[in-house]
Design an enzyme around this catalytic site. Structure first.
Site, PDB file in Angstrom:
ATOM      1  CB  CYS A  52      -0.905  -0.041   1.235  1.00  0.00           C
ATOM      2  SG  CYS A  52      -1.764   1.493   1.605  1.00  0.00           S
ATOM      3  CB  CYS A  55       0.467   1.983   4.092  1.00  0.00           C
ATOM      4  SG  CYS A  55      -1.172   1.269   3.827  1.00  0.00           S
TER       5      CYS A  55
END
Length: 155
Positions: A52, A55
């Site tokens: 991700c 993230c």
């Protein structure tokens, strides 16, 4: 593509329970622990995965929030959803976390939270009640996220 299909399959299975702190996850030693250990605190639960991109941007912010508000009762808990813990470990070497990291490789907790994207965050008040949630992490909104935490810490 495989990771996207995994995430979509996790999401398509539907909710097993409402978002709450009443879930079991794993710690870094692969021991089962309950999110209820954080009851009595304002809890910021963040779901993430090694693949991700956003993230990577949320971790420095979560580190700052955990450090700044730990003494006022904030617990930041990031729950990794990688099926291979080695991927999460490699991510954490590159982007260290100074907050609590837990693991949910089966994705059952993520399903109960009905994730709509990654990362997804959920804010619980000191009574353990869900009060806010966000899909994604946007640096432009970081001050707003922080203010939401401050407001909960004052309750």
């Amino acid at each position: 593509m495989k990771k996207l299909l995994l995430l979509l399959s996790l999401l398509s299975l539907g909710a097993q329970a409402a978002p709450s702190l009443e879930h079991q996850v794993f710690d870094a030693n692969n021991q089962s622990v309950s999110l209820t250990e954080f009851k009595g605190k304002v809890v910021y639960v963040d779901f993430w995965a090694s693949w991700c991109g956003p993230c990577r941007k949320s971790f420095p912010w979560m580190n700052a929030m955990a450090q700044k508000y730990r003494e006022q009762g904030l617990a930041v808990v990031a729950i990794n959803l990688d099926t291979d813990k080695a991927l999460a470990d490699e991510f954490l070497k590159q982007v260290p976390a100074t907050f609590t990291v837990r693991f949910n490789p089966e994705g059952d907790v993520a399903r109960s939270f009905d994730l709509l994207g990654m990362p997804s965050s959920f804010m619980f008040n000191r009574q353990g009640e869900l009060v806010k949630s966000h899909v994604g992490f946007y640096q432009d909104n970081a001050a707003d996220y922080e203010q939401e935490l401050v407001n909960l810490l004052k309750e």
